[in-house]
Scaffold this active site. Structure first.
Site, PDB file in Angstrom:
ATOM      1  CB  SER A 169     -10.587  32.445   6.756  1.00  0.00           C
ATOM      2  OG  SER A 169     -10.325  32.390   8.127  1.00  0.00           O
ATOM      3  CG  HIS A 372      -9.985  37.445   8.424  1.00  0.00           C
ATOM      4  ND1 HIS A 372      -8.762  36.920   8.062  1.00  0.00           N
ATOM      5  CD2 HIS A 372     -10.808  36.373   8.599  1.00  0.00           C
ATOM      6  CE1 HIS A 372      -8.844  35.588   8.016  1.00  0.00           C
ATOM      7  NE2 HIS A 372     -10.068  35.236   8.332  1.00  0.00           N
TER       8      HIS A 372
END
Length: 404
Positions: A169, A372
């Site tokens: 990320s 995620h």
């Protein structure tokens, strides 16, 4: 809906100012499992080996903590965490974590902490509790100053010319920024493994797209309330999160009806017992400016530097902030992504792939709900993803045996 979001943000920010004066953050951890109260070095001792703590000082005076788990010095691997996180995310899963696996594979493991989280909330001259200037940073500084300083430190400590880099990320965003702004660092990285890459935020679903739309109003509100640090480890918001989310209903309220709306739902890989463990160490703080920078990228639909508005002409000699030139990021890059990732969407990854010159592999993991968080927190990620990570690292870190 828009008014509701603004009102909710106001309530939380006002509470943040009042709450810190009333509660001790340690008291909010009492209902959590003992595992949730361990820090990085304690987790490392339990699941890998004793970790060393190194101090890295950036050119602009930030004092960062870099963790080291010794291994083969000829094969250094540097790990970069995501937004609101710290080094802990790579070892939260214990024996099945990425760090535990890398240790068993014999790598020399280094895990950075960017400015602003609890391990790197220090400066040579600035007080994070008193000086607003301390919080005047975003992913631009994380990449150009924090990541570069950590890379140089690791290479100097190991005597190597290159290292392998893994980011998730925000940890991917800052790598692309560094390579674009200081291309000389491309030569210091053997391979970059990008877990859930975040660069373009042009194809976000709801509610993230709504938050992007309202980001200017929210940022003005946060600024008016003098909140430069957000979700700090010892802050009220973190304390409230600990208390609410550790309750029996916390999993449904905080995760299923909260974070999963942003990251993608995968309850099968993120079970309630493990979720309580993560509460003790996440979220771990960042700056208002950092979140605002990401929001600008989404709103402008371009991967560009921070938008200072009317000050752009003075700072950039342009009315608009310059784009990061991704063509300058020449490192061999590997994408690993999930089908149900609502922050690093497959459509945005296609945009990124077209901008980068050296994407050597791109793997979309098979589980339909892989989100995620799953790259570091998924229960079975050590089966779905990490063998591929090890195979890539092995390819770029093979020892050349002498000819007899």
């Amino acid at each position: 809906m828009a008014k509701f979001v603004i009102t909710l943000a106001t309530i939380f920010l006002v509470l943040d100012k009042a709450y810190t004066q009333i509660f001790d953050i340690n008291e909010t951890l009492q209902k959590l499992p003992e595992e949730a109260k361990l820090n990085f070095t304690q987790l490392s001792t339990k699941y890998a080996a004793t970790a060393e703590s190194h101090t890295v000082i950036t050119v602009d005076g930030y004092v960062l903590t870099l963790f080291h788990i010794p291994g083969d010095k000829t094969r250094p691997v540097l790990l970069a965490h995501g937004i609101l996180g710290a080094a802990d995310i790579y070892i939260d899963r214990g024996n099945t974590s990425l760090i535990a696996g890398l240790y068993r594979e014999g790598y020399d493991i280094w895990v950075l902490n960017v400015r602003g989280n609890r391990y790197s909330r220090k400066h040579l001259y600035l007080d994070p509790d008193m000086d607003k200037t301390f919080w005047d940073f975003s992913i631009h500084e994380h990449g150009n100053y924090d990541l570069s300083a950590n890379i140089d430190y690791v290479l100097n400590a190991t005597g190597q010319k290159k290292l392998s880099l893994i980011g998730i990320s925000q940890g991917t965003t800052i790598a692309f920024i560094l390579g674009a702004c200081q291309p000389e660092y491309n030569k210091k990285i053997k391979v970059f493994i990008a877990l859930a890459p975040v660069v373009f935020l042009s194809n976000l679903p709801q509610p993230s797209s709504l938050l992007i739309k309202l980001s200017s109003e929210i940022n003005e509100l946060v600024t008016a309330l003098n909140q430069e640090e957000l979700f700090g480890y010892n802050s009220a918001l973190k304390g409230l999160y600990n208390i609410i989310c550790s309750q029996t209903f916390g999993y449904d309220i905080c995760l299923r009806l909260g974070m999963f709306l942003i990251t993608g739902d995968d309850a099968e890989q993120f079970e309630p017992d493990f979720y309580k463990i993560t509460i003790g160490r996440f979220p771990d703080g960042t700056s208002r400016k950092n979140i605002a920078h990401y929001a600008q990228i989404g709103k402008r639909r371009s991967f560009s530097q921070y938008d200072y508005g009317s000050e752009n002409v003075v700072i950039y000699n342009s009315r608009v902030p310059p784009n990061y030139n991704l063509k300058k990021f020449t490192v061999d890059t590997v994408f690993i992504s999930g089908k149900n990732d609502k922050l690093s969407t497959l459509k945005d990854l296609e945009l990124l792939k077209r901008k980068l010159p050296n994407v050597v592999a791109a793997k979309v993991l098979k589980p339909i709900n892989f989100n995620h968080f799953d790259h570091v927190w998924g229960r079975d990620t050590h089966h779905f993803s990490y063998p591929f990570v090890y195979s890539i690292l092995d390819k770029y870190n093979r020892k050349i045996l002498p000819v007899l």
